[in-house]
Design an enzyme around this catalytic site. Structure first.
Site, short mmCIF file in Angstrom:
data_model
loop_
_atom_site.label_atom_id
_atom_site.label_comp_id
_atom_site.label_asym_id
_atom_site.label_seq_id
_atom_site.Cartn_x
_atom_site.Cartn_y
_atom_site.Cartn_z
N TYR A 147 0.83 -1.21 0.00
CA TYR A 147 0.00 0.00 0.00
C TYR A 147 0.87 1.26 0.00
O TYR A 147 0.68 2.15 -0.83
CB TYR A 147 -0.91 -0.04 1.22
CG TYR A 147 -1.89 1.11 1.33
CD1 TYR A 147 -2.95 1.25 0.43
CD2 TYR A 147 -1.79 2.04 2.36
CE1 TYR A 147 -3.86 2.29 0.55
CE2 TYR A 147 -2.70 3.08 2.50
CZ TYR A 147 -3.74 3.20 1.58
OH TYR A 147 -4.66 4.24 1.71
N LYS A 151 1.21 3.84 -3.21
CA LYS A 151 0.81 5.25 -3.12
C LYS A 151 1.99 6.17 -3.42
O LYS A 151 1.83 7.20 -4.07
CB LYS A 151 0.23 5.56 -1.74
CG LYS A 151 -1.15 4.93 -1.51
CD LYS A 151 -2.24 5.59 -2.34
CE LYS A 151 -3.62 5.06 -1.99
NZ LYS A 151 -4.68 5.67 -2.79
N ASN A 176 -6.30 9.31 8.58
CA ASN A 176 -7.40 8.42 9.00
C ASN A 176 -8.75 9.12 9.02
O ASN A 176 -8.96 10.06 9.80
CB ASN A 176 -7.12 7.87 10.41
CG ASN A 176 -5.89 6.99 10.43
OD1 ASN A 176 -4.78 7.45 10.20
ND2 ASN A 176 -6.09 5.72 10.70
N ASN A 192 -14.04 -1.55 13.83
CA ASN A 192 -13.86 -2.68 14.76
C ASN A 192 -14.40 -2.33 16.14
O ASN A 192 -15.20 -3.07 16.73
CB ASN A 192 -12.38 -3.03 14.91
CG ASN A 192 -11.90 -4.00 13.84
OD1 ASN A 192 -12.59 -4.24 12.86
ND2 ASN A 192 -10.71 -4.53 14.02
N ASP A 276 3.29 -1.20 12.23
CA ASP A 276 2.18 -0.31 12.63
C ASP A 276 2.76 1.01 13.14
O ASP A 276 3.51 1.02 14.13
CB ASP A 276 1.40 -1.02 13.74
CG ASP A 276 0.08 -0.36 14.06
OD1 ASP A 276 -0.84 -0.48 13.24
OD2 ASP A 276 -0.04 0.25 15.14
P1 NAD Z 1 -12.81 1.99 0.15
O1 NAD Z 1 -12.20 0.64 0.08
O2 NAD Z 1 -14.14 2.14 0.77
O3 NAD Z 1 -12.86 2.65 -1.29
C1 NAD Z 1 -12.01 2.29 -2.34
C2 NAD Z 1 -12.86 2.05 -3.58
O4 NAD Z 1 -12.00 1.75 -4.69
C3 NAD Z 1 -13.79 0.84 -3.40
O5 NAD Z 1 -15.11 1.19 -3.80
C4 NAD Z 1 -13.18 -0.22 -4.32
O6 NAD Z 1 -14.14 -1.13 -4.81
C5 NAD Z 1 -12.57 0.66 -5.41
N1 NAD Z 1 -11.49 -0.01 -6.14
C6 NAD Z 1 -10.40 -0.64 -5.64
N2 NAD Z 1 -9.66 -1.16 -6.63
C7 NAD Z 1 -10.29 -0.83 -7.80
C8 NAD Z 1 -10.00 -1.09 -9.16
N3 NAD Z 1 -8.93 -1.79 -9.54
N4 NAD Z 1 -10.85 -0.60 -10.10
C9 NAD Z 1 -11.95 0.12 -9.74
N5 NAD Z 1 -12.27 0.38 -8.46
C10 NAD Z 1 -11.44 -0.09 -7.50
O7 NAD Z 1 -11.73 2.90 0.91
P2 NAD Z 1 -11.79 4.45 1.30
O8 NAD Z 1 -11.46 4.54 2.73
O9 NAD Z 1 -13.02 5.07 0.80
O10 NAD Z 1 -10.53 5.01 0.49
C11 NAD Z 1 -10.69 5.75 -0.71
C12 NAD Z 1 -9.33 6.27 -1.14
O11 NAD Z 1 -8.81 7.16 -0.14
C13 NAD Z 1 -8.29 5.18 -1.34
O12 NAD Z 1 -7.49 5.51 -2.46
C14 NAD Z 1 -7.46 5.25 -0.08
O13 NAD Z 1 -6.14 4.81 -0.29
C15 NAD Z 1 -7.53 6.73 0.26
N6 NAD Z 1 -7.32 6.94 1.69
C16 NAD Z 1 -8.33 6.67 2.58
C17 NAD Z 1 -8.10 6.86 3.94
C18 NAD Z 1 -9.16 6.62 4.98
O14 NAD Z 1 -8.90 6.81 6.16
N7 NAD Z 1 -10.38 6.25 4.62
C19 NAD Z 1 -6.85 7.31 4.39
C20 NAD Z 1 -5.86 7.54 3.45
C21 NAD Z 1 -6.11 7.37 2.10
N1 UDP Z 2 -6.14 -1.17 15.92
C1 UDP Z 2 -6.47 -1.71 17.14
N2 UDP Z 2 -7.49 -2.60 17.20
C2 UDP Z 2 -8.22 -2.97 16.12
C3 UDP Z 2 -7.90 -2.41 14.86
C4 UDP Z 2 -6.84 -1.52 14.80
O1 UDP Z 2 -5.84 -1.40 18.16
O2 UDP Z 2 -9.16 -3.79 16.26
C5 UDP Z 2 -5.06 -0.17 15.84
C6 UDP Z 2 -4.00 -0.47 14.79
O3 UDP Z 2 -3.00 -1.32 15.32
C7 UDP Z 2 -3.48 0.93 14.48
C8 UDP Z 2 -4.70 1.84 14.70
O4 UDP Z 2 -5.63 1.06 15.45
O5 UDP Z 2 -2.48 1.30 15.39
C9 UDP Z 2 -5.35 2.31 13.41
O6 UDP Z 2 -5.65 1.20 12.62
P1 UDP Z 2 -6.47 1.31 11.27
O7 UDP Z 2 -6.54 -0.04 10.66
O8 UDP Z 2 -7.75 2.02 11.48
O9 UDP Z 2 -5.61 2.29 10.35
P2 UDP Z 2 -4.06 2.55 10.06
O10 UDP Z 2 -3.86 3.94 10.52
O11 UDP Z 2 -3.21 1.59 10.83
O12 UDP Z 2 -3.94 2.37 8.60
#
Ligand code: NAD
Ligand code: UDP
Length: 314
Positions: A147, A151, A176, A192, A276
């Site tokens: 991942y 990115k 996050n 979770n 982590d």
């Molecule tokens: P999510 O898994 O809910 O959304 C990702 C979407 O992308 C899903 O609908 C999935 O089906 C689609 N997808 C994955 N691979 C694909 C492919 N090959 N073709 C078409 N569609 C595809 O996750 P999210 O939390 O909504 O994340 C959205 C974006 O934001 C991601 O790029 C993620 O890396 C980024 N991001 C999210 C967070 C967060 O905390 N939610 C943090 C940092 C970055």
């Molecule tokens: N974590 C936890 N219990 C859980 C799931 C996650 O303590 O059931 C912790 C994990 O080890 C990390 C933080 O929560 O330190 C955030 O995890 P998450 O998967 O939400 O996102 P991350 O920032 O690690 O991508």
């Protein structure tokens, strides 16, 4: 001015909320999603919307779209650490080939390209809070590397298209984010804890529970993403909420809000979470000073919104 937008990952958690935001201001949204971690139910309320369509397509395959396009937004990627164990190659593929296909579409359409990158590009940061200038402390071989490096590669590819093709690009580093529509089984900490507490199961603190994260509610995050999309900054731009909590504090708050009898227990760090990050907190000076954006939803209020939805679902 209204825009015609291709939104890859539009059926995901963040993508579906961004679709709502763009439609509400008059844009047209073509969501492209293979539903590997997204869900049709996230956009079920939009299927009859005249300015919305969902195209089921894997963006690692070339993509054509009829008509003009103003912006191509790339949110497509699995994002939960539990996905790192089950689909590492798909994550690398979507970050590399998928990003490139979407960049090619943007070039062909002379559209602005927007990349959803992540705070994971900072790895396990040795500097806190993390400004955009921090180069990170990232493993290229650990279980999170599929991942993190995908990115980092997608950021590098985006900047290369900017330099080679003169493409207008925007890069955001998302910290996050949580809120309604997260899959109950997506494995991320907020879902979770909320579902464990609702079910009366032990709330699992991985490792010491003293590691920190800074949680942004989805409505704030989406406003920040749109500010960068519309604004003049190429980026990268951090978008997140700087209020930092230990996982123990988060667990205690969730249990309190739900009035749950769940015990809070220590559990071993799952292998896919090796590396982590011990701490994470965005420095949002850039977006605050240049675009006037800042988050407004407290963790307590955002969790309550998520809990309200989860308890309705039962
Ligand atoms: P999510 O898994 O809910 O959304 C990702 C979407 O992308 C899903 O609908 C999935 O089906 C689609 N997808 C994955 N691979 C694909 C492919 N090959 N073709 C078409 N569609 C595809 O996750 P999210 O939390 O909504 O994340 C959205 C974006 O934001 C991601 O790029 C993620 O890396 C980024 N991001 C999210 C967070 C967060 O905390 N939610 C943090 C940092 C970055
Ligand atoms: N974590 C936890 N219990 C859980 C799931 C996650 O303590 O059931 C912790 C994990 O080890 C990390 C933080 O929560 O330190 C955030 O995890 P998450 O998967 O939400 O996102 P991350 O920032 O690690 O991508």
């Amino acid at each position: 001015m209204t825009q015609r937008v291709v939104l890859a990952g539009g059926a995901g958690f963040l993508g579906s909320h961004l679709a709502d935001f763009l439609l509400a201001r008059g844009d047209e949204v073509i969501a492209v999603d293979n539903l590997c971690t997204g869900r049709e139910q996230n956009v079920a309320h939009l299927v009859d919307h005249p300015r919305f369509q969902l195209v089921r397509h894997d963006v690692t395959q070339p993509l054509t779209v009829d008509g003009h396009v103003d912006a191509v937004l790339n949110l497509a990627s699995p994002a939960s650490p539990t996905d790192f164990a089950t689909m590492p190659l798909a994550i690398l593929q979507v970050g590399s080939v998928g990003t490139r296909n979407l960049l090619d579409l943007a070039v062909a359409k002379q559209a602005r390209f927007f990349l959803a990158s992540t705070s994971e590009v900072y790895g396990d940061p040795l500097v806190t809070p993390q400004p955009e200038s921090y180069l990170g402390n990232v493993s290229s071989i650990g279980p999170r590397s599929c991942y993190d490096e995908a990115k980092r590669f997608s950021e590098a590819t985006t900047m290369s298209y900017h330099r080679v093709h003169g493409l207008e690009v925007r890069i955001v580093r998302i910290f996050n984010t949580y809120g309604t529509r997260m899959r109950p089984d997506d494995g991320r900490v907020v879902t979770n804890f909320v579902w464990q507490a609702i079910r009366g199961e032990p709330v699992t603190l991985y490792g010491t529970g003293e590691q920190t994260r800074s949680f942004c509610y989805v409505s704030d995050e989406v406003r920040g993403l749109a500010a960068v999309l519309d604004g003049p900054l190429t980026g990268p731009v951090n978008v997140g909420n700087p209020d930092e909590f230990t996982m123990r504090e988060l667990a205690e708050l969730v249990v309190e809000l739900l009035g749950s009898g769940s015990p809070i227990v220590l559990a071993p760090m799952p292998p896919e979470r090796e590396g982590d990050p011990l701490q994470r907190r965005p420095d949002i000076t850039l977006i605050r000073s240049q675009l006037g954006w800042e988050p407004s939803v407290s963790l307590r209020s955002g969790l309550q919104l998520m809990i309200d939805e989860a308890t309705r679902q039962g």
